[in-house]
Design a protein around this motif. Structure first.
Motif, PDB file in Angstrom:
ATOM      1  N   ALA A  12       0.841  -1.204   0.000  1.00  0.00           N
ATOM      2  CA  ALA A  12       0.000   0.000   0.000  1.00  0.00           C
ATOM      3  C   ALA A  12       0.878   1.257   0.000  1.00  0.00           C
ATOM      4  CB  ALA A  12      -0.928   0.003   1.204  1.00  0.00           C
ATOM      5  N   TRP A  13       1.956   1.248   0.780  1.00  0.00           N
ATOM      6  CA  TRP A  13       2.867   2.395   0.827  1.00  0.00           C
ATOM      7  C   TRP A  13       3.537   2.595  -0.532  1.00  0.00           C
ATOM      8  CZ3 TRP A  13       3.495   6.707   3.067  1.00  0.00           C
ATOM      9  CH2 TRP A  13       4.703   7.377   3.072  1.00  0.00           C
ATOM     10  N   TYR A  14       3.946   1.498  -1.177  1.00  0.00           N
ATOM     11  CA  TYR A  14       4.561   1.567  -2.502  1.00  0.00           C
ATOM     12  C   TYR A  14       3.576   2.168  -3.512  1.00  0.00           C
ATOM     13  CZ  TYR A  14       6.467   0.029  -6.952  1.00  0.00           C
ATOM     14  OH  TYR A  14       6.933  -0.004  -8.238  1.00  0.00           O
ATOM     15  N   CYS A  15       2.329   1.709  -3.466  1.00  0.00           N
ATOM     16  CA  CYS A  15       1.306   2.259  -4.381  1.00  0.00           C
ATOM     17  C   CYS A  15       1.081   3.745  -4.117  1.00  0.00           C
ATOM     18  CB  CYS A  15       0.003   1.487  -4.238  1.00  0.00           C
ATOM     19  SG  CYS A  15       0.085  -0.186  -4.880  1.00  0.00           S
ATOM     20  N   PHE A  16       1.056   4.142  -2.855  1.00  0.00           N
ATOM     21  CA  PHE A  16       0.895   5.547  -2.509  1.00  0.00           C
ATOM     22  C   PHE A  16       2.048   6.386  -3.072  1.00  0.00           C
ATOM     23  CE2 PHE A  16       2.006   9.049   0.352  1.00  0.00           C
ATOM     24  CZ  PHE A  16       0.838   9.791   0.310  1.00  0.00           C
ATOM     25  N   LEU A  17       3.274   5.889  -2.908  1.00  0.00           N
ATOM     26  CA  LEU A  17       4.433   6.622  -3.416  1.00  0.00           C
ATOM     27  C   LEU A  17       4.377   6.751  -4.931  1.00  0.00           C
ATOM     28  CD1 LEU A  17       7.292   5.070  -1.232  1.00  0.00           C
ATOM     29  CD2 LEU A  17       6.250   7.322  -0.973  1.00  0.00           C
ATOM     30  N   ARG A  18       4.049   5.659  -5.617  1.00  0.00           N
ATOM     31  CA  ARG A  18       3.991   5.696  -7.085  1.00  0.00           C
ATOM     32  C   ARG A  18       2.882   6.628  -7.568  1.00  0.00           C
ATOM     33  NH1 ARG A  18       7.948   4.148 -10.067  1.00  0.00           N
ATOM     34  NH2 ARG A  18       6.632   3.189 -11.611  1.00  0.00           N
ATOM     35  N   THR A  19       1.743   6.615  -6.887  1.00  0.00           N
ATOM     36  CA  THR A  19       0.612   7.451  -7.290  1.00  0.00           C
ATOM     37  C   THR A  19       0.953   8.932  -7.167  1.00  0.00           C
ATOM     38  OG1 THR A  19      -0.937   5.755  -6.572  1.00  0.00           O
ATOM     39  CG2 THR A  19      -1.803   7.967  -6.828  1.00  0.00           C
ATOM     40  N   ASN A  20       1.688   9.291  -6.124  1.00  0.00           N
ATOM     41  CA  ASN A  20       2.026  10.695  -5.886  1.00  0.00           C
ATOM     42  C   ASN A  20       3.361  11.113  -6.476  1.00  0.00           C
ATOM     43  OD1 ASN A  20      -0.338  11.365  -4.426  1.00  0.00           O
ATOM     44  ND2 ASN A  20       0.463  10.205  -2.712  1.00  0.00           N
ATOM     45  N   GLY A  21       4.009  10.223  -7.212  1.00  0.00           N
ATOM     46  CA  GLY A  21       5.250  10.569  -7.887  1.00  0.00           C
ATOM     47  C   GLY A  21       6.437  10.777  -6.965  1.00  0.00           C
ATOM     48  N   VAL A  22       6.425  10.139  -5.822  1.00  0.00           N
ATOM     49  CA  VAL A  22       7.527  10.259  -4.863  1.00  0.00           C
ATOM     50  C   VAL A  22       8.513   9.124  -5.130  1.00  0.00           C
ATOM     51  CG1 VAL A  22       8.152  10.267  -2.424  1.00  0.00           C
ATOM     52  CG2 VAL A  22       5.978  11.251  -3.161  1.00  0.00           C
ATOM     53  N   GLY A  64      10.789   7.596   0.180  1.00  0.00           N
ATOM     54  CA  GLY A  64       9.793   6.904   0.981  1.00  0.00           C
ATOM     55  C   GLY A  64      10.363   5.758   1.797  1.00  0.00           C
ATOM     56  N   LYS A  65      11.689   5.626   1.792  1.00  0.00           N
ATOM     57  CA  LYS A  65      12.335   4.524   2.502  1.00  0.00           C
ATOM     58  C   LYS A  65      12.026   4.536   4.000  1.00  0.00           C
ATOM     59  CE  LYS A  65      16.916   3.889   3.499  1.00  0.00           C
ATOM     60  NZ  LYS A  65      18.335   3.841   3.185  1.00  0.00           N
TER      61      LYS A  65
END
Length: 58
Positions: free
Chosen positions: A15-25, A30-31
């Motif tokens: 979920a955190w990975y998807c959030f980062l990808r969605t927001n372009g981070v 995000g580590k």
């Protein structure tokens, strides 16, 4: 239910990975979030393991 708790960190990290990808981070930025997720999951799993030991009746 307890046997499925290993899925907790996997699902939270996904979920955190998807959030980062969605927001372009970038993942490098995000580590710290992944580390927090792993620490929280370790705490939860440790708590439940301790509760099983405490409440285990011989």
């Amino acid at each position: 239910m307890i046997r499925l708790l290993f899925l907790l960190p996997i699902l939270l990290c996904f979920a955190w990975y998807c959030f980062l990808r969605t927001n372009g981070v970038p993942i490098k930025k995000g580590k710290k979030g992944f580390l927090y997720i792993l620490a929280f999951s370790t705490f939860v799993l440790g708590f439940f393991a301790l509760m099983i030991q405490v409440t285990h009746q011989a």
